[in-house]
Each structure stands twice: as C-alpha cells, then as structure tokens.
Motif scaffolding. Sequence first.
Motif, mmCIF file in Angstrom:
data_model
loop_
_atom_site.group_PDB
_atom_site.id
_atom_site.type_symbol
_atom_site.label_atom_id
_atom_site.label_comp_id
_atom_site.label_asym_id
_atom_site.label_seq_id
_atom_site.Cartn_x
_atom_site.Cartn_y
_atom_site.Cartn_z
ATOM 1 N N GLU A 62 -24.056 40.613 25.772
ATOM 2 C CA GLU A 62 -23.313 41.042 26.953
ATOM 3 C C GLU A 62 -23.748 42.453 27.328
ATOM 4 O O GLU A 62 -24.132 43.250 26.467
ATOM 5 C CB GLU A 62 -21.816 41.036 26.627
ATOM 6 C CG GLU A 62 -20.920 41.463 27.752
ATOM 7 C CD GLU A 62 -19.446 41.492 27.354
ATOM 8 O OE1 GLU A 62 -18.639 41.786 28.249
ATOM 9 O OE2 GLU A 62 -19.098 41.259 26.176
ATOM 10 N N HIS A 63 -23.686 42.723 28.622
ATOM 11 C CA HIS A 63 -23.935 44.088 29.091
ATOM 12 C C HIS A 63 -22.933 44.409 30.192
ATOM 13 O O HIS A 63 -22.608 43.560 31.003
ATOM 14 C CB HIS A 63 -25.373 44.261 29.593
ATOM 15 C CG HIS A 63 -25.692 43.433 30.792
ATOM 16 N ND1 HIS A 63 -26.020 42.101 30.712
ATOM 17 C CD2 HIS A 63 -25.719 43.755 32.105
ATOM 18 C CE1 HIS A 63 -26.241 41.638 31.926
ATOM 19 N NE2 HIS A 63 -26.056 42.625 32.797
ATOM 20 N N PHE A 103 -34.977 44.079 25.174
ATOM 21 C CA PHE A 103 -34.357 43.276 26.229
ATOM 22 C C PHE A 103 -34.414 44.034 27.536
ATOM 23 O O PHE A 103 -34.627 45.249 27.551
ATOM 24 C CB PHE A 103 -32.893 42.953 25.884
ATOM 25 C CG PHE A 103 -32.006 44.175 25.943
ATOM 26 C CD1 PHE A 103 -31.294 44.469 27.103
ATOM 27 C CD2 PHE A 103 -31.899 45.031 24.862
ATOM 28 C CE1 PHE A 103 -30.491 45.605 27.177
ATOM 29 C CE2 PHE A 103 -31.093 46.163 24.929
ATOM 30 C CZ PHE A 103 -30.390 46.450 26.078
ATOM 31 N N SER A 104 -34.202 43.316 28.618
ATOM 32 C CA SER A 104 -34.052 43.972 29.922
ATOM 33 C C SER A 104 -33.088 43.161 30.769
ATOM 34 O O SER A 104 -33.025 41.940 30.667
ATOM 35 C CB SER A 104 -35.398 44.124 30.638
ATOM 36 O OG SER A 104 -35.921 42.868 30.996
ATOM 37 N N VAL A 105 -32.319 43.886 31.564
ATOM 38 C CA VAL A 105 -31.413 43.295 32.548
ATOM 39 C C VAL A 105 -31.585 44.090 33.832
ATOM 40 O O VAL A 105 -32.000 45.247 33.804
ATOM 41 C CB VAL A 105 -29.938 43.303 32.076
ATOM 42 C CG1 VAL A 105 -29.747 42.431 30.850
ATOM 43 C CG2 VAL A 105 -29.452 44.712 31.795
ATOM 44 N N GLU A 106 -31.262 43.464 34.950
ATOM 45 C CA GLU A 106 -31.398 44.148 36.229
ATOM 46 C C GLU A 106 -30.049 44.201 36.919
ATOM 47 O O GLU A 106 -29.281 43.242 36.889
ATOM 48 C CB GLU A 106 -32.402 43.420 37.112
ATOM 49 C CG GLU A 106 -32.732 44.170 38.376
ATOM 50 C CD GLU A 106 -33.824 43.511 39.188
ATOM 51 O OE1 GLU A 106 -33.678 43.488 40.426
ATOM 52 O OE2 GLU A 106 -34.797 43.014 38.597
ATOM 53 N N ARG A 107 -29.778 45.346 37.525
ATOM 54 C CA ARG A 107 -28.559 45.508 38.319
ATOM 55 C C ARG A 107 -28.913 46.313 39.560
ATOM 56 O O ARG A 107 -29.423 47.428 39.456
ATOM 57 C CB ARG A 107 -27.485 46.247 37.516
ATOM 58 C CG ARG A 107 -26.221 46.452 38.327
ATOM 59 C CD ARG A 107 -25.057 46.787 37.438
ATOM 60 N NE ARG A 107 -23.874 46.885 38.247
ATOM 61 C CZ ARG A 107 -23.288 48.029 38.565
ATOM 62 N NH1 ARG A 107 -23.764 49.173 38.133
ATOM 63 N NH2 ARG A 107 -22.219 48.034 39.319
ATOM 64 N N GLY A 113 -32.454 48.575 29.812
ATOM 65 C CA GLY A 113 -32.694 47.937 28.534
ATOM 66 C C GLY A 113 -33.608 48.702 27.618
ATOM 67 O O GLY A 113 -34.040 49.820 27.902
#
Length: 149
Positions: A62-63, A103-107, A113
Amino acid sequence: MESDRPQKISIDHDDYHAEHIGRTKKGEQFFLTTPFEPAINEKEGCEYIALFKFDNEGNLLEHIIDEIGPRGSYDENERKEKYLARLNELGEVKYCRIEVKPFSVERNGVVFGLITREPEDKEDVWAVELLPGNYMAFFEPWDSGEYDT
C-alpha cells in the motif's frame, strides 16, 4: 551486468531520512518519508508525505501520498500534524531495519518509489534511488542497510 540488478535492499533505522521505518504490530514493514520535487526553471517544486507499507517479502502492499505543496506555501505546523497523523495511523510500531524490493508508483504524473537505476556505462554501477528528490541512494552491497544522500 543484469545479474547485479538489486532484487531487494535493506534500510537501517537512523535519526535522519530513515527515522520512521520499521514494522507494525501486524508485522508489515513500513517507511514514512517526505519526498519532494525540486523547483526547476519556472516550475515550482512540490513537497509530499509518503507512507509505504510492505509485506514480509518486501513487496509493496500500500502507498499513501499526501501533496503538501510548494516549499514555503504551506503552514509548517499543519505539515507536521499530517506527518504525525500518518505515523499514528500505523498504531504500535517497532523501529528497525526493513528489507524491501524496488518499486515505483505514479501519482498525478509524478513517479514515487525506490527506483532501480541501471548503469549508464561500464564504469557506472547499479543504484536504487528514492524518488522524487533522490535524497536516498543505495548501492551494493544491497544488504548493508546504508544509503548516500
């Protein structure tokens, strides 16, 4: 060279950028941090509060990313309150070393990440960088728990 790609990195708890890392009472690993986009040319930068939770194997579960705003545009007490609220949401925690996978996430078009950076030439080495802001960088050995700023 591909065999040197980091599969997992260790981060030791400290009193600086890794002040709020460890495990929750449920056993999840967590990392609460304050990434930022630096101001570039005419574009204002932005500051964030990011909470990342991981399972025992180091996979991102989770982020939660809160946009605070450009440096100097927000109330510092409100920022501290939001940060502490995210920390308190975790409940009882133990501050300790964590071992997580890149890891990487985009917002909103911004990548967050622990992101693997491939070597650009034969003299370069693999790295994992905390983005945005690149204020923590990890290099071999991946289990050292140490980072560069």
